[in-house]
Design an enzyme around this catalytic site. Structure first.
Site, mmCIF file in Angstrom:
data_model
loop_
_atom_site.group_PDB
_atom_site.id
_atom_site.type_symbol
_atom_site.label_atom_id
_atom_site.label_comp_id
_atom_site.label_asym_id
_atom_site.label_seq_id
_atom_site.Cartn_x
_atom_site.Cartn_y
_atom_site.Cartn_z
ATOM 1 C CG HIS A 1 -33.168 -1.223 96.685
ATOM 2 N ND1 HIS A 1 -33.554 -0.294 97.467
ATOM 3 C CD2 HIS A 1 -31.932 -1.909 97.168
ATOM 4 C CE1 HIS A 1 -32.744 -0.018 98.635
ATOM 5 N NE2 HIS A 1 -31.794 -1.181 98.192
ATOM 6 C CG HIS B 1 -23.927 -2.068 104.833
ATOM 7 N ND1 HIS B 1 -24.868 -2.968 105.425
ATOM 8 C CD2 HIS B 1 -24.537 -1.371 103.987
ATOM 9 C CE1 HIS B 1 -26.131 -2.557 104.996
ATOM 10 N NE2 HIS B 1 -25.770 -1.618 104.027
ATOM 11 C CD GLU C 1 -28.549 -2.490 100.769
ATOM 12 O OE1 GLU C 1 -28.268 -1.581 101.666
ATOM 13 O OE2 GLU C 1 -29.492 -2.477 100.235
ATOM 14 C CG ASP D 1 -25.018 -0.971 98.221
ATOM 15 O OD1 ASP D 1 -25.283 -1.860 99.069
ATOM 16 O OD2 ASP D 1 -25.131 0.041 98.339
ATOM 17 C CG HIS E 1 -29.596 1.170 105.752
ATOM 18 N ND1 HIS E 1 -30.483 0.730 104.952
ATOM 19 C CD2 HIS E 1 -28.373 1.148 105.181
ATOM 20 C CE1 HIS E 1 -29.860 0.034 103.705
ATOM 21 N NE2 HIS E 1 -28.651 0.445 103.669
ATOM 22 C CG ASP F 1 -24.991 2.422 103.266
ATOM 23 O OD1 ASP F 1 -24.525 2.593 102.110
ATOM 24 O OD2 ASP F 1 -25.781 1.441 103.417
ATOM 25 C CE1 TYR G 1 -27.270 6.370 100.394
ATOM 26 C CE2 TYR G 1 -27.375 6.557 102.539
ATOM 27 C CZ TYR G 1 -26.985 5.796 101.476
ATOM 28 O OH TYR G 1 -26.598 4.657 101.722
ATOM 29 C CG HIS H 1 -23.572 4.930 98.498
ATOM 30 N ND1 HIS H 1 -23.542 3.886 97.216
ATOM 31 C CD2 HIS H 1 -23.970 4.286 99.248
ATOM 32 C CE1 HIS H 1 -23.969 3.073 97.667
ATOM 33 N NE2 HIS H 1 -24.342 3.042 99.071
HETATM 34 FE FE1 FEO Z 1 -26.771 -0.223 102.559
HETATM 35 FE FE2 FEO Z 1 -25.126 1.388 100.370
HETATM 36 O O1 FEO Z 1 -26.026 -0.184 101.004
#
Ligand code: FEO
Length: 391
Positions: free
Chosen positions: A28, A82, A84, A86, A148, A167, A195, A226
């Site tokens: 994104h 989280h 989100e 992903d 975040h 994250d 990042y 990640h």
């Molecule tokens: Fe905030 Fe890796 O998603």
């Protein structure tokens, strides 16, 4: 399904079961030039526990890796750190197998977010100080709001001294090797900084609060959401986060510009050289040639920022407008800067750039530099002198 996809044991009975997204190049808007991973972890204890899932298109990779050590139907607990997608969008696919799994999520924002996305599953909301026993191990949950998203949390397992950090401390880096010491440290640290700069920059205060909450923990592994798992350079990445969260900047400059017919480019070159003559290392970025996420990484820790644009249709060049919009959202701290550019007539762009720099919280250190048509030798000398003399 690819039967060669296996879990990787990272500690006794604890496995990495995530997915490697080798081809991801745009997350994104964040240019992920080295791809990424979506890390999930499986703990084999009395209660079989999955920490996070992966991005939905990678659900088969996750399930295959889980199945290489245990039947996914046997998962008792899923920790969703989280919301989100992903990390969470494979959740409904995992629960098709693990029908009775309890899903741990933060109260109230994790619960709200997961319910909105996936409906009413078997959630168990947790808050600061809560923990659960999964057999020989206890998992402690530490909310890290706005690191975040409002729902973000991390999980600590004191028996194995592992922090499952989601994250935080991660980086977008596709790699076949799971640990920090199996990869090039400079590359990892650059990607970790990138990042932080592109995702966590606005949340320095929250990052400091999280570091303080995690401060007393004895950590042997940081199992991120990640990129690599930290085991050799834990102190290094914690120190980096401490520095980054403090908003400290270095005596460096970033010059970023767009140009139509070369005049703003000449100004950018002159400004870059002048910083260097003053002993301040300066990086020169043509916005057309370098991904914005990389430029932001450099801006993040550089004290000075010069932004240049010629005027087009009474405006600044659209790539510079996009850069400044992105910068403003990241709420940079402790920077000084100025605007520059050439023009044929009108010349509104430089003033507009200056306004956007101010709106982004950049202290204006020099009056805007506006040059009509092609800069003359005298004008370039004057620009150089301004850089050499600013206080
Ligand atoms: Fe905030 Fe890796 O998603």
């Amino acid at each position: 399904m690819n039967n060669s996809l296996k879990a990787v044991e990272i500690s006794k009975d604890i496995y990495w079961v995530g997915a490697v997204d080798w081809s991801m190049r745009n997350f994104h808007g964040y240019e992920t030039s080295r791809g990424t991973t979506y890390n999930a972890y499986l703990i084999l204890d009395d209660k079989i526990t999955l920490i996070d899932t992966v991005k939905a298109p990678f659900k088969d990779e996750l399930l295959k890796r889980i199945a290489s050590v245990v039947n996914p139907a046997k998962i008792d607990v899923i920790v969703s750190s989280h919301v989100e997608p992903d990390h969470s969008s494979a959740l409904p696919f995992v629960t098709e197998y693990a029908r009775n799994a309890e899903i741990i999520t933060s109260q109230p924002n994790g619960l709200k977010g997961l319910t909105a996305r996936y409906g009413h599953l078997k959630y168990k909301p947790v808050k600061a100080g809560d923990s659960i026993s999964i057999g020989e191990r206890v998992l402690d949950f530490v909310p890290t709001p706005m690191l975040h998203w409002p729902d973000s949390m991390v999980t600590y397992c004191s028996e194995d001294k592992i922090l499952f950090s989601n994250d935080a401390f991660g980086e977008h880096l596709a790699t076949s090797m799971r640990f920090d010491d199996e990869n090039d440290l400079n590359t990892i640290l650059f990607e970790a900084k990138k990042y932080y700069a592109n995702i966590l920059m606005p949340f320095g205060k929250q990052a400091l609060a999280a570091l303080s909450a995690l401060g007393g923990l004895d950590i042997r592994l940081i199992a991120t959401g990640h990129g690599v798992i930290w085991r050799k350079n834990i102190e290094k990445i914690l120190d980096c986060y401490s520095d980054w969260a403090s908003g400290e900047v270095e005596e460096r400059a970033v010059v970023v510009f767009d140009s139509m017919w070369g005049s703003t480019q000449i100004l950018a070159q002159t400004i870059t050289e002048a910083f260097a003559r003053r002993g301040i290392p300066a990086a020169y970025y043509d916005i057309k040639s370098t991904p914005m996420s990389d430029i932001i990484t450099d801006v993040f820790t550089s004290k000075y920022l010069a932004v240049g644009s010629p005027t087009i249709n009474n405006q600044m060049m659209p790539p510079i407008a996009a850069f400044l919009c992105y910068l403003k959202g990241l709420r940079p701290q402790n920077h000084k800067g100025f605007a520059f550019g050439s023009y044929g007539w009108g010349g509104q762009s430089v003033g507009l750039v200056e306004e956007e720099l101010k709106a982004a919280g950049i202290e204006i250190m020099l009056d805007k530099i506006r040059i009509a048509n092609i800069p003359t030798a005298e004008q370039l000398e004057d620009v150089t002198n301004q850089i050499l003399k600013f206080e």
